[in-house]
Design a protein around this motif. Sequence first.
Motif, mmCIF file in Angstrom:
data_model
loop_
_atom_site.group_PDB
_atom_site.id
_atom_site.type_symbol
_atom_site.label_atom_id
_atom_site.label_comp_id
_atom_site.label_asym_id
_atom_site.label_seq_id
_atom_site.Cartn_x
_atom_site.Cartn_y
_atom_site.Cartn_z
ATOM 1 N N LEU A 17 7.916 -68.371 -88.402
ATOM 2 C CA LEU A 17 7.798 -67.830 -88.071
ATOM 3 C C LEU A 17 9.353 -66.676 -87.844
ATOM 4 N N ASP A 18 8.994 -65.015 -88.205
ATOM 5 C CA ASP A 18 9.710 -64.588 -88.535
ATOM 6 C C ASP A 18 10.096 -63.703 -87.618
ATOM 7 N N LEU A 19 12.226 -63.551 -87.554
ATOM 8 C CA LEU A 19 12.439 -63.094 -86.026
ATOM 9 C C LEU A 19 13.556 -62.405 -87.001
ATOM 10 N N THR A 20 13.383 -61.537 -87.835
ATOM 11 C CA THR A 20 13.631 -60.383 -88.561
ATOM 12 C C THR A 20 15.507 -60.141 -87.701
ATOM 13 N N GLU A 21 15.152 -58.574 -88.000
ATOM 14 C CA GLU A 21 16.497 -58.456 -87.315
ATOM 15 C C GLU A 21 16.573 -59.002 -85.614
ATOM 16 N N ASN A 22 15.329 -58.681 -84.815
ATOM 17 C CA ASN A 22 15.151 -58.826 -83.292
ATOM 18 C C ASN A 22 16.081 -60.460 -83.137
ATOM 19 N N ALA A 23 16.304 -61.739 -84.906
ATOM 20 C CA ALA A 23 16.986 -63.108 -84.343
ATOM 21 C C ALA A 23 18.005 -62.712 -82.822
#
Length: 327
Positions: free
Chosen positions: A276-282
Amino acid sequence: MNDKAALSDQPATAHSGVPLATKTAATIYNEGIAPRLIELVKKHQARKRSDELTWIASLAIALVVGSLAYLAIGTVNGVLLGALAGGGAQWALSKRPRPDMTLAMRQEIYKPLCDAAGISYALAPMQSKAKNFASFGLVGGFSTSRYENQLAGSYKDIVFLQTDALLKENGEGQSSVVFNGLLSVFELSRRFRGQTLVLKNDRHLHAVSQGFQTPPERVELGDWTFEQSFEIYATDEDEARSIVTPVLRGQLLALEQRLGFDIQFAFTGSTMLMSLDLTENAAEVTDPTWPADDPRRLEAAMIRFWAIFETLDVLKLDSKSKTPYQI
């Protein structure tokens, strides 16, 4: 390709987990976690003020000692002596024990929620194997990794292990983030004949396909809505179709929308891998500038639980189901 794609060499304690309702989590957070965070933030702010006073005190010591030494000695050595005195004072004051604010906040947030969900929590896994995820195209190639917040237990007879992972690729004079999100492993009661991949795209697959005993091929499902979001690759097309059924496809789309981030799967041996890629929105639950009762903290923490329990509910992978994988 190795069928056993575990995330950690350490055996997970198979606590029997239960879904953590948002209302229950909110009560735990507001009544137990938030007050503790308020105290931690107060201590953090007090340490910052103390650090500022330390610099002021060091500067004052340097000025006083330097001035007295200059008057007594009358040379530049007096100024140097003052600088050494100020530096020594700063060094001594900086050696005071200081707890890690980020680690303390993570422990305060996740431990009570995991206890309520009936699963175990560890701040950092002993050893993780994100390379197994890269070997299935779930994440890109990386050279450095960091793992935190390990959740482990079982739900509906399925043992799971999940951790936060930050993967980076180091280039010439710079470092780029390859993956920032959650990596989960689910040990199932059934064994698959081949490997089935449910990917957002094939951008990482071309680099790893040579590792498969039989190269995976694209499986066209004729579902335009689903295939706008996911691509299916498999070494056994019939098995892939038995896993990714029409009902399951709709549920996966709903799950991804619910979680709000890119989600990918690999089915191999008796294991299901999920990224589950949260990227910069983590959302950073340990940001001390957020108010303790900021709902973003709880929502960011709950993503980890939704990714476990709701995934298993949607995919219906438990052995008690009369038609597992055949929804």
